[in-house]
Design a protein around this motif. Structure first.
Motif, PDB file in Angstrom:
ATOM      1  N   THR A   6      74.777  19.494  84.779  1.00 17.57           N
ATOM      2  CA  THR A   6      73.923  18.408  84.290  1.00 17.57           C
ATOM      3  C   THR A   6      74.511  17.049  84.671  1.00 17.57           C
ATOM      4  OG1 THR A   6      75.118  18.222  82.201  1.00 17.57           O
ATOM      5  CG2 THR A   6      73.289  19.794  82.270  1.00 17.57           C
ATOM      6  N   ARG A   7      73.664  16.028  84.621  1.00 13.16           N
ATOM      7  CA  ARG A   7      74.130  14.657  84.878  1.00 13.16           C
ATOM      8  C   ARG A   7      75.191  14.228  83.865  1.00 13.16           C
ATOM      9  NH1 ARG A   7      69.855  11.024  87.258  1.00 13.16           N
ATOM     10  NH2 ARG A   7      68.683  12.443  88.563  1.00 13.16           N
ATOM     11  N   GLU A   8      74.987  14.641  82.604  1.00  9.42           N
ATOM     12  CA  GLU A   8      75.909  14.223  81.542  1.00  9.42           C
ATOM     13  C   GLU A   8      77.293  14.803  81.796  1.00  9.42           C
ATOM     14  OE1 GLU A   8      72.849  15.595  81.080  1.00  9.42           O
ATOM     15  OE2 GLU A   8      71.879  13.674  80.605  1.00  9.42           O
ATOM     16  N   ARG A   9      77.331  16.085  82.137  1.00 11.84           N
ATOM     17  CA  ARG A   9      78.639  16.728  82.350  1.00 11.84           C
ATOM     18  C   ARG A   9      79.289  16.202  83.625  1.00 11.84           C
ATOM     19  NH1 ARG A   9      79.258  22.769  81.833  1.00 11.84           N
ATOM     20  NH2 ARG A   9      81.409  22.044  81.838  1.00 11.84           N
ATOM     21  N   LEU A  10      78.464  15.895  84.636  1.00 10.31           N
ATOM     22  CA  LEU A  10      79.034  15.292  85.848  1.00 10.31           C
ATOM     23  C   LEU A  10      79.634  13.924  85.512  1.00 10.31           C
ATOM     24  CD1 LEU A  10      79.541  15.074  88.910  1.00 10.31           C
ATOM     25  CD2 LEU A  10      77.230  14.117  89.133  1.00 10.31           C
ATOM     26  N   ALA A  11      78.890  13.123  84.766  1.00  9.28           N
ATOM     27  CA  ALA A  11      79.370  11.772  84.427  1.00  9.28           C
ATOM     28  C   ALA A  11      80.682  11.859  83.648  1.00  9.28           C
ATOM     29  CB  ALA A  11      78.312  11.034  83.615  1.00  9.28           C
ATOM     30  N   ALA A  12      80.778  12.832  82.742  1.00 13.57           N
ATOM     31  CA  ALA A  12      82.002  12.980  81.948  1.00 13.57           C
ATOM     32  C   ALA A  12      83.169  13.379  82.850  1.00 13.57           C
ATOM     33  CB  ALA A  12      81.784  14.024  80.849  1.00 13.57           C
ATOM     34  N   ALA A  13      82.921  14.304  83.792  1.00 12.62           N
ATOM     35  CA  ALA A  13      83.998  14.739  84.700  1.00 12.62           C
ATOM     36  C   ALA A  13      84.392  13.599  85.631  1.00 12.62           C
ATOM     37  CB  ALA A  13      83.532  15.955  85.497  1.00 12.62           C
ATOM     38  N   THR A  51      79.181  19.140  96.044  1.00  9.12           N
ATOM     39  CA  THR A  51      77.837  19.314  95.491  1.00  9.12           C
ATOM     40  C   THR A  51      77.141  20.452  96.234  1.00  9.12           C
ATOM     41  OG1 THR A  51      76.573  17.797  96.913  1.00  9.12           O
ATOM     42  CG2 THR A  51      77.725  16.810  95.042  1.00  9.12           C
ATOM     43  N   ILE A  52      76.428  21.268  95.470  1.00  8.22           N
ATOM     44  CA  ILE A  52      75.662  22.382  96.034  1.00  8.22           C
ATOM     45  C   ILE A  52      74.229  22.236  95.527  1.00  8.22           C
ATOM     46  CG2 ILE A  52      75.361  24.880  96.131  1.00  8.22           C
ATOM     47  CD1 ILE A  52      78.348  25.218  95.600  1.00  8.22           C
ATOM     48  N   PHE A  53      73.317  21.942  96.442  1.00 12.82           N
ATOM     49  CA  PHE A  53      71.919  21.765  96.031  1.00 12.82           C
ATOM     50  C   PHE A  53      71.020  21.976  97.249  1.00 12.82           C
ATOM     51  CE2 PHE A  53      68.222  18.806  95.291  1.00 12.82           C
ATOM     52  CZ  PHE A  53      67.632  19.565  94.286  1.00 12.82           C
ATOM     53  N   VAL A  54      70.129  22.940  97.168  1.00  9.17           N
ATOM     54  CA  VAL A  54      69.164  23.147  98.252  1.00  9.17           C
ATOM     55  C   VAL A  54      68.006  22.184  97.988  1.00  9.17           C
ATOM     56  CG1 VAL A  54      67.775  24.825  99.517  1.00  9.17           C
ATOM     57  CG2 VAL A  54      69.857  25.581  98.366  1.00  9.17           C
ATOM     58  N   ASN A  55      67.984  21.132  98.773  1.00  6.88           N
ATOM     59  CA  ASN A  55      67.119  19.978  98.499  1.00  6.88           C
ATOM     60  C   ASN A  55      65.692  20.211  99.009  1.00  6.88           C
ATOM     61  OD1 ASN A  55      66.171  17.324  98.099  1.00  6.88           O
ATOM     62  ND2 ASN A  55      66.861  16.733 100.168  1.00  6.88           N
ATOM     63  N   MET A  95      67.969  17.180  89.446  1.00  3.23           N
ATOM     64  CA  MET A  95      67.935  16.201  90.547  1.00  3.23           C
ATOM     65  C   MET A  95      66.655  15.379  90.543  1.00  3.23           C
ATOM     66  SD  MET A  95      70.719  15.981  92.112  1.00  3.23           S
ATOM     67  CE  MET A  95      70.266  14.933  93.473  1.00  3.23           C
ATOM     68  N   TYR A  96      65.537  16.042  90.223  1.00  2.80           N
ATOM     69  CA  TYR A  96      64.239  15.357  90.313  1.00  2.80           C
ATOM     70  C   TYR A  96      63.478  15.532  88.997  1.00  2.80           C
ATOM     71  CZ  TYR A  96      65.255  15.435  95.335  1.00  2.80           C
ATOM     72  OH  TYR A  96      65.841  15.270  96.570  1.00  2.80           O
ATOM     73  N   PRO A  97      63.973  14.887  87.914  1.00  2.00           N
ATOM     74  CA  PRO A  97      63.338  15.108  86.596  1.00  2.00           C
ATOM     75  C   PRO A  97      61.879  14.672  86.559  1.00  2.00           C
ATOM     76  CG  PRO A  97      65.082  13.434  86.470  1.00  2.00           C
ATOM     77  CD  PRO A  97      65.138  14.006  87.834  1.00  2.00           C
ATOM     78  N   VAL A 129      68.191  12.274  99.025  1.00  2.00           N
ATOM     79  CA  VAL A 129      69.081  13.075  98.162  1.00  2.00           C
ATOM     80  C   VAL A 129      70.534  12.635  98.328  1.00  2.00           C
ATOM     81  CG1 VAL A 129      69.665  15.081  99.614  1.00  2.00           C
ATOM     82  CG2 VAL A 129      69.340  15.367  97.160  1.00  2.00           C
ATOM     83  N   VAL A 130      70.936  12.258  99.543  1.00  2.00           N
ATOM     84  CA  VAL A 130      72.319  11.794  99.733  1.00  2.00           C
ATOM     85  C   VAL A 130      72.538  10.506  98.948  1.00  2.00           C
ATOM     86  CG1 VAL A 130      73.962  10.874 101.443  1.00  2.00           C
ATOM     87  CG2 VAL A 130      72.674  12.962 101.951  1.00  2.00           C
ATOM     88  N   ASN A 131      71.550   9.621  98.973  1.00  4.62           N
ATOM     89  CA  ASN A 131      71.658   8.373  98.203  1.00  4.62           C
ATOM     90  C   ASN A 131      71.773   8.683  96.707  1.00  4.62           C
ATOM     91  OD1 ASN A 131      71.760   5.673  97.685  1.00  4.62           O
ATOM     92  ND2 ASN A 131      69.679   5.213  98.339  1.00  4.62           N
ATOM     93  N   LYS A 132      70.922   9.586  96.224  1.00  2.00           N
ATOM     94  CA  LYS A 132      70.988   9.958  94.796  1.00  2.00           C
ATOM     95  C   LYS A 132      72.360  10.561  94.465  1.00  2.00           C
ATOM     96  CE  LYS A 132      67.346  12.176  93.027  1.00  2.00           C
ATOM     97  NZ  LYS A 132      66.838  11.418  91.861  1.00  2.00           N
TER      98      LYS A 132
END
Ligand SMILES: Nc1ncnc2c1ncn2[C@@H]1O[C@H](COP(=O)(O)OP(=O)(O)OP(=O)(O)O)[C@@H](O)[C@H]1O
Ligand SMILES: CC(C)(CO)[C@@H](O)C(=O)[O-]
Ligand code: BAL
Length: 271
Positions: A6-13, A51-55, A95-97, A129-132
């Protein structure tokens, strides 16, 4: 290794990440090319974030988004072994809420050439996606492979044009012993296709060693594999501008091997 979805857990890390932070962005199905990016990052930074994400945004309708290989458990094992500190593995909703974004990065005319010509919307999707991911991970340095040479150039251009405070590092292409550039899509190849796919690297090498007319030399090599359908074989300057008469240049190719589209490129010194 801290695996965060999640964004929250990424931000915390990210908030407690030490020193110089490197990011390596991938679509998963990790192979030794990805591992080389991680190894290089590990050697040059204090914190390595994968990061692992099939965009979905970078796949045109009818492309292989659905069947793209997804091997998360194995990817995380390789990442752990490569010394990754944080692995960000968002879902599409993370990624795309809002669903597909209304605002996208415009790659400009260079993004409509080569890969952009054959894959409509590809660089809009990649750069968006790279910018995000840059905003979410806030790296000091980002590593991308030269295998996707035009992508590397487009990302460098975005970082320059948007004044992003990120250093972009290119990593040379990792190849199989027989010359085939490693690519997640190589998994699609049947044994006979795997053999035929060697024509990409063979044609690039033949062209790079040609005394005259490298493009004609490369295209002639493709004629030895009639079941491989050439998309493009071009000579450019190292920045993907018009080909110079002499000195450093780049040869780039894309071809269909059965239902699989592969790309490759090579540095060349024109006599
Ligand atoms: N053989 C390789 N050598 C070095 N870097 C690579 C290689 N293959 C991929 N990379 C890099 O790894 C990063 C993630 O790429 P990606 O996940 O799309 O893998 P891929 O093998 O290129 O997949 P695909 O087969 O879908 O094109 C990109 O920066 C890409 O350039
Ligand atoms: C840079 C990237 C991770 C964006 O989805 C992708 O295009 C790739 O794997 O090269
Ligand atoms: N390897 C770059 C991403 C793609 O081909 O979709």
């Amino acid at each position: 290794m801290n695996v965060v979805e999640t964004r929250e857990r990424l931000a915390a890390a990210r908030a407690v990440a030490r020193g110089r932070v490197a990011v390596v962005m991938t679509m998963g199905a990790l192979h030794d090319g990805h591992v080389e990016l991680l190894r290089t990052a590990r050697g040059e930074a204090d914190t390595v974030l994968l990061t692992i994400f099939v965009n979905p945004l970078q796949f045109a309708p009818g492309e292989d988004f659905e069947r793209y290989p997804r091997t998360m458990a194995n990817d995380l094992e390789l990442a752990r072994a490569a010394g990754v500190d944080i692995a960000f593995t968002p879902t599409r909703d993370v990624m795309y809420p809002q669903g597909a974004p209304a605002v996208r990065v415009d790659p400009g005319p260079a993004g409509e050439e080569l890969e952009g010509a054959s894959r409509p919307g590809f660089f809009h999707g990649v750069l968006t996606v790279v910018n995000k991911l840059f905003q979410l991970t806030r790296p000091d340095v980002a590593y991308f492979g030269e295998k996707d040479y035009q992508q590397l150039g487009m990302i460098r251009a975005m970082v320059r044009d948007f004044d992003l405070p990120i250093e972009v590092r290119g990593v040379p292409t990792v190849r199989e012993p027989d010359g085939l550039a490693l690519s997640s899509r190589n998994r699609y190849l049947a044994p006979a296709e795997r053999r035929a796919a060697l024509v990409l690297s063979r044609a690039l090498r033949a062209a790079a060693n040609a005394q005259a007319d490298p493009v004609a030399t490369g295209i002639a090599e493709f004629a030895t594999e009639p079941e491989v359908k050439l998309d493009y074989f071009v000579l450019t300057d190292p920045m993907l501008g018009p080909a110079p008469a002499h000195g450093p240049a780049r040869l780039l190719t894309a071809a269909w091997v059965g239902g699989t589209r592969l790309i490759d490129n090579i540095e060349v010194q024109l006599p």
